[in-house]
Design an enzyme around this catalytic site. Structure first.
Site, PDB file in Angstrom:
ATOM      1  N   THR A  33       0.970  -1.179  -0.001  1.00  0.00           N
ATOM      2  CA  THR A  33      -0.133   0.111   0.057  1.00  0.00           C
ATOM      3  C   THR A  33       0.703   1.475   0.062  1.00  0.00           C
ATOM      4  OG1 THR A  33      -0.165   0.167   2.520  1.00  0.00           O
ATOM      5  CG2 THR A  33      -1.666  -1.136   1.068  1.00  0.00           C
ATOM      6  N   HIS A  51      11.697  -5.743   1.108  1.00  0.00           N
ATOM      7  CA  HIS A  51      10.574  -6.207   1.101  1.00  0.00           C
ATOM      8  C   HIS A  51      10.386  -7.282  -0.215  1.00  0.00           C
ATOM      9  CE1 HIS A  51       7.768  -4.847   4.370  1.00  0.00           C
ATOM     10  NE2 HIS A  51       8.838  -4.019   4.584  1.00  0.00           N
ATOM     11  N   GLU A  63       0.717  -2.988  -6.243  1.00  0.00           N
ATOM     12  CA  GLU A  63       0.963  -1.761  -5.678  1.00  0.00           C
ATOM     13  C   GLU A  63      -0.419  -0.885  -5.808  1.00  0.00           C
ATOM     14  OE1 GLU A  63       5.049  -0.437  -6.889  1.00  0.00           O
ATOM     15  OE2 GLU A  63       5.912  -1.843  -5.693  1.00  0.00           O
TER      16      GLU A  63
END
Length: 182
Positions: A33, A51, A63
């Site tokens: 997010t 990540h 995303e």
């Protein structure tokens, strides 16, 4: 729906824990997010890279801030990382930091939409969020507003979650059977 809420302080290991919970699932959609990495912030670039490197290559990564839309469409497992960046992004995108009452209405509406999507879902959902009670009290109106809004959203989702995990210093506490504040 099987809903797990994973919360904890910054750098506590909450994202790694959430990813570990679903590591054996066949189909995982990972919802990132946060803002896209455009290279303008080297520290953010490093976080995003870490990540990305940690996630299995077979996972679908989106995303997006349309968390409710992803949850509504999901048939497998969904990991949302994280609600704090989601809330911040909603307010950023709407340009509402100078109008906190309007920002509050936006966040409450978005929370209602997300709650409805979670209620209707048959997917396994893991939500990652920051535990704002573990941070210093913000010294600005917008900082205090953020703490209040995210804290309220977290409590609301924890109340309906099947499992709630608190990650502190790399250790996981299962709060699933703890009493809910009414």
């Amino acid at each position: 729906m099987a809903l797990t809420l994973v919360t904890g302080g910054a750098r506590s290991g909450k994202s790694r824990h959430a990813e570990g919970l679903v590591a054996d699932d066949a189909a995982v959609t990972y919802v990132a997010t946060g803002q896209s990495d455009d290279g303008s912030d080297p520290e953010w670039t490093q976080r995003v890279a870490a990540h990305r490197a940690r996630r299995p290559s077979g996972w679908t990564v989106l995303e997006t801030r349309d968390v409710a839309g992803v949850v509504r469409a999901a048939s497998g497992t969904v990991v949302v990382d994280c609600l704090g960046t989601w809330l911040t992004g909603l307010v950023d995108d709407a340009g509402l930091w100078a109008d906190l009452p309007a920002a509050g209405r936006l966040v409450h509406t978005a929370g209602d939409i997300l709650g409805d999507a979670l209620d209707a879902s048959t997917a396994r959902i893991v939500l990652v969020t920051n535990e704002v009670g573990l941070a210093p009290v913000a010294t600005t109106a917008s900082g205090r507003w953020f703490q209040d809004e995210l804290g309220g959203l977290n409590a609301r989702l924890a109340a309906v979650a099947d499992h709630v995990h608190l990650v502190v210093v790399g250790r996981v506490l299962d709060l699933s059977l703890a009493p809910v504040v009414r």
